[in-house]
Design a protein around this motif. Sequence first.
Motif, short mmCIF file in Angstrom:
data_model
loop_
_atom_site.label_atom_id
_atom_site.label_comp_id
_atom_site.label_asym_id
_atom_site.label_seq_id
_atom_site.Cartn_x
_atom_site.Cartn_y
_atom_site.Cartn_z
N LEU A 141 0.62 -1.09 0.03
CA LEU A 141 0.13 -0.05 0.07
C LEU A 141 0.94 1.26 -0.01
N THR A 142 2.07 1.10 0.70
CA THR A 142 2.96 2.25 0.65
C THR A 142 4.25 1.63 0.60
N PRO A 143 5.16 2.13 -0.03
CA PRO A 143 6.67 1.81 -0.09
C PRO A 143 7.31 2.00 1.24
N SER A 144 6.91 2.94 1.92
CA SER A 144 7.78 3.17 3.18
C SER A 144 7.13 2.29 4.38
N PHE A 200 1.65 4.39 6.04
CA PHE A 200 0.51 3.31 5.87
C PHE A 200 -0.80 3.99 6.17
N VAL A 201 -1.17 4.59 7.48
CA VAL A 201 -2.32 5.25 7.67
C VAL A 201 -2.60 6.42 6.69
N GLU A 202 -1.54 7.11 5.97
CA GLU A 202 -1.99 8.03 5.09
C GLU A 202 -2.59 7.61 3.89
N ALA A 203 -1.98 6.21 3.50
CA ALA A 203 -2.45 5.60 2.29
C ALA A 203 -3.57 5.21 2.28
N ALA A 204 -3.99 4.60 3.64
CA ALA A 204 -5.31 3.67 3.96
C ALA A 204 -6.65 4.71 3.86
N THR A 205 -6.16 6.19 4.55
CA THR A 205 -7.03 7.24 4.47
C THR A 205 -7.55 7.83 3.10
N ARG A 206 -6.79 7.51 2.43
CA ARG A 206 -6.81 8.13 0.99
C ARG A 206 -8.05 7.03 0.38
N ILE A 207 -7.80 5.85 0.71
CA ILE A 207 -8.84 4.67 0.21
C ILE A 207 -10.09 4.86 0.94
N VAL A 208 -10.14 5.20 2.25
CA VAL A 208 -11.20 5.16 2.79
C VAL A 208 -12.04 6.55 2.44
N GLU A 209 -11.44 7.78 2.03
CA GLU A 209 -12.19 8.79 1.60
C GLU A 209 -12.36 8.72 0.31
#
Length: 420
Positions: free
Chosen positions: A35-38, A44-53
Motif C-alpha cells: 500500500l505504501t513503499p515506506s 501506511f495510515v495516510e495511504a489507507a486514509t486515501r482509500i477510505v475517503e
Amino acid sequence: MKRILFLSLGAIVALAAWIVLVFAATSEGWGRPALTPSDDTASFVEAATRIVERDHSGNLVLLVLEDGRVAERYSVSTGDPVDGSSVFQVASLGKWLTAWGVMTLVEDGAIDLDRPVSDYLTRWQLPDSEFDNSGVTVRRLLSHTAGLGDGLGYDGFDGPEDVQTLEDSLTRACDASPGNSGIVELGSEPGSEWNYSGGGYTLLQLLIEEVSGQSFAEFMSQRVFVPLGMERTTFDHEEALRLGLAENYDLDGHTEPFRWYTALAATSLFTTADDLAVFINAQAAQGAQSVLTEASLALMQTPHASQMGADIWGAGPMLYAPNNTGGYIIGHDGNNGPAINTAARFDPASGDGLVILSTGSEMLATRLAGEWVFWKTGNIDSLMFLMSIEAMLLWMGIGSLLILFAAVILGWRMRKPRPA
C-alpha cells in the motif's frame, strides 16, 4: 501427425504452467505493490486514509499498534463523530473473544478440549446423522473442524421480542442468512475438514451457559472483559444501548438500528477500537494479563485447520499469514448486514497490530487489514487471497484462451497443404 501431437502436448504443458504461474503469483503476491513503499506507520495510515475517503461512506475507526502501543489513530463519519471509544457491533470478530471464554473453563478444569461437547449439555443435543456425534469436541468447534454443515450466517431480528431461545435457534435458526438451512447438524465426518460454522459457536455459547450456570453475556463480562479492563465491551444488547452506539449505516449511506441476535457468541459482540487494542495486546505471551496462561495462548495460536496446504485457523483466532519469525499474524474479521465490516490483526512476536471497525462498507475493513499484513510481512493475508480469486480466475481464463487460440492457429498452419 507427430508435429500436431507435439503441438497438443505443448499446449497442455503451457496451459498447466500458466495456471500454476497465476496461482503462485496470486498466493505469493508476486509483482504486487504494498500500500505504501515506506515502512513508516504514518505513511501506511495516510495511504489507507486515501482509500477510505474514496470508497467509504459511514463510520470508520482505525488504530495501528506498534510494539503494543497505539501509534496512529484515524476516524471518520458522515454523521455523528466517532473515535476509539465509540461502541460498534463487530459481528463474527466476537468469536475470537468467545474462544477466550471457552479457554477459561478449560483452565478451570470444567471442560476438556477433546471430550465430546455432548457430555456437557442437557438443554439441547445434536440431531442424529450418519456421522458420529461424539467426534464433535470443543477443540474442533473452536477451529471449525467439527463437521457441522450449517454455514451460518445469522441475519438477526428486528427487536428483542423476536429473539429465539438458544435451543430453538440451534434446532432451526429463524434468522439464518439466505441460502442456509439454519439447522445445526453434522454434514461431514468430525475432524475430516475445515468448514466455517456460526452454529458451532452458538453451540459453544450454550456450553458456556451450561457449565458456568450463568448467562453467556454475564460470564464473558466477569471472566474476560472486566479482568482485561475492557470497560466498553459487552454481549448484552441492552447494555450496549446504554453505553451509546455508533450509528449503523447501510451501503446507501442510510442509518438503521442494529439487529438483535440469539447467536451472541457467533455474531453480536459490542466493543470499541480502544478495547480491542487492549484485547489483541493480551495475545502476547509476555503480556500482563491474568485471564489465560501462556500455554493456552500458545495452543490457541497453533494451527488446527488448513486449506490448500496453508494453515488458516487456530483454536479460536484465524491464522492470516506467516509472520516470518515462525508464527502467524492472528486475528478475526466480522461481517453483519447491512454493511458492518470489522477486522483485527496482531503479530504476537512484534506487538504490532491493527483494528478497523466500520459500518457503511461491505469489505473495506477486511481489505485494508489484508493490505496491512502484506505491508508488514510481504505475505498474502488468507482473506486477501480469497478476495483475489475472481481476478485470478479471470487471468487464468484469458491466458488459457490465448494459449488455445495460438495452438489452433499453429495447428491450422501445420495442416495447411504446402504449395507444389
